[in-house]
Design an enzyme around this catalytic site. Structure first.
Site, PDB file in Angstrom:
ATOM      1  N   CYS A 116     -22.167   6.950  17.905  1.00 47.64           N
ATOM      2  CA  CYS A 116     -21.633   5.755  17.257  1.00 47.64           C
ATOM      3  C   CYS A 116     -22.499   5.195  16.135  1.00 47.64           C
ATOM      4  O   CYS A 116     -21.991   4.550  15.222  1.00 47.64           O
ATOM      5  CB  CYS A 116     -21.410   4.677  18.314  1.00 47.64           C
ATOM      6  N   HIS A 266     -18.992  -0.290  13.814  1.00 47.16           N
ATOM      7  CA  HIS A 266     -18.430   0.780  14.641  1.00 47.16           C
ATOM      8  C   HIS A 266     -17.219   0.244  15.376  1.00 47.16           C
ATOM      9  O   HIS A 266     -17.267  -0.837  15.990  1.00 47.16           O
ATOM     10  CB  HIS A 266     -19.484   1.268  15.642  1.00 47.16           C
ATOM     11  N   ASN A 296     -11.373   4.754  18.938  1.00 43.63           N
ATOM     12  CA  ASN A 296     -12.818   4.919  18.771  1.00 43.63           C
ATOM     13  C   ASN A 296     -13.094   6.401  18.500  1.00 43.63           C
ATOM     14  O   ASN A 296     -13.069   7.228  19.408  1.00 43.63           O
ATOM     15  CB  ASN A 296     -13.532   4.458  20.040  1.00 43.63           C
TER      16      ASN A 296
END
Length: 343
Positions: A116, A266, A296
């Site tokens: 991430c 993120h 994600n």
């Protein structure tokens, strides 16, 4: 005039197949469409096909970038590939990508595993290579296929993650101004077990029970070779670390919150990002989101967010864009991008 690293362009590869909330609810009636969307903010997640690989996705994103910028692969001096789902444990996937793209054999190529926070780390590595005079053009790639690690009966992660690849060209331009600046990094490996694929590495190789599924207290099914996430601990870490990170980046770049035009964090999920936006005191206008149709996508979320914002006309030349990655590791990183007319 000094040579400064800048982003010249971003392109992405998004798998054609998406996993929608409607599909999840159809497969598992106890998963409410409204509940999934309310909690995550995600409507659909791109999912890699059986023929997609880390390298094939990376190559597709890179070729789109080369076409977009009208440049040749022969002009690339270094390939940086951020991934946690490489083609193989060895060899290096970046070397496979170099060959498939036709990047010269005198170019450098390496993988780095950060998830991430990886895109921001990659920007820093590219800046160092260019501004130290080692390279003129760096190809920074993110390529993630987390779906390969997710048990289909584990709604704690299946509702969140998508697959995608991005390619960013970074090169030097003559400028007195810093165009990539304010880099701040952090890591805390004590949180390693809270976002992990337990089996498959040298610490715990694949064993006879690696694919033996077990049910957790919430009714999720997974095996030791599947992805596990302790959502509560990840949220606690994020809310503790990210506001401090933002303050450190602003201080290092000599900026105030009002000097920041846009923010790309993120893209973990709606719940987490809303909490972070309020804690960091950014306005909704400053705070860009892109998770709704991507989910994600790990290291690909920030460049996807930048590409989407550019396509929607939300970024202007000269904007101060704060980018911030955080998560698996634990690791975190932030910086300021001076958005340019080149991108």
């Amino acid at each position: 005039m000094p040579n400064k690293a800048t982003i010249k362009g971003i392109a992405s590869y998004i798998p054609e197949v998406s996993l929608t909330n409607e599909q999840l609810a159809c497969e598992y009636p106890e998963w409410s469409i409204d509940k999934i969307f309310k909690k995550t903010g995600i409507k659909s997640r791109p999912i890699a096909s059986e023929t997609d690989t880390c390298s094939s996705m990376a190559v597709s994103a890179s070729r789109k970038l080369f076409d977009k910028l009208n440049i040749e692969s022969a002009s690339i001096d270094y390939v940086l590939l951020c991934t946690q789902s490489p083609d193989y444990k060895l060899p290096t996937t970046a070397c496979i990508v170099q060959s498939k793209l036709g990047v010269p054999t005198h170019a450098g190529a390496l993988d780095f595993n950060l998830g991430c926070s990886g895109y921001v780390y990659g920007l820093s590595l590219a800046k160092g290579l260019i501004e130290s005079g080692q390279c003129a053009r760096v190809l920074l790639i993110t390529s993630e296929l987390y779906s390969r690690y997710i048990n289909k009966q584990d709604k704690s992660v299946r509702t969140l993650f998508g697959d995608a690849a991005t390619a960013t060209l970074i090169e030097g331009v003559e400028s007195e101004e810093e165009l990539l600046s304010g880099f701040v990094f952090g890591s805390d490996g004590s949180g390693d077990k809270n976002l992990i694929v337990p089996h498959g590495g040298s610490a715990t190789p694949i064993q006879s029970d690696s694919y033996q599924e077990r049910t957790d207290s919430s009714g999720n099914l997974r095996a030791p070779a599947d992805l596990y996430m302790n959502g509560a601990e990840i949220l606690t870490f994020t809310l503790r670390s990210v506001p401090k990170l933002v303050n450190s980046v602003l201080k290092k770049a000599n900026l105030e919150i009002d000097d920041v035009d846009k923010v790309v964090f993120h893209q973990a999920n709606k719940f987490m990002l809303e909490k972070l936006r309020k804690k960091t005191k950014f306005t909704e206008e400053q705070f860009l989101v892109s998770y709704e149709n991507y989910g994600n996508t790990v290291s690909s979320t920030i460049p996807l967010g930048l590409e989407l914002a550019q396509n929607e006309g939300k970024l202007s030349s000269g904007d101060n864009v704060l980018v911030c990655g955080f998560g698996v590791g634990y690791s975190w990183a932030g910086s300021i991008i001076k958005w340019s007319s080149y991108a």
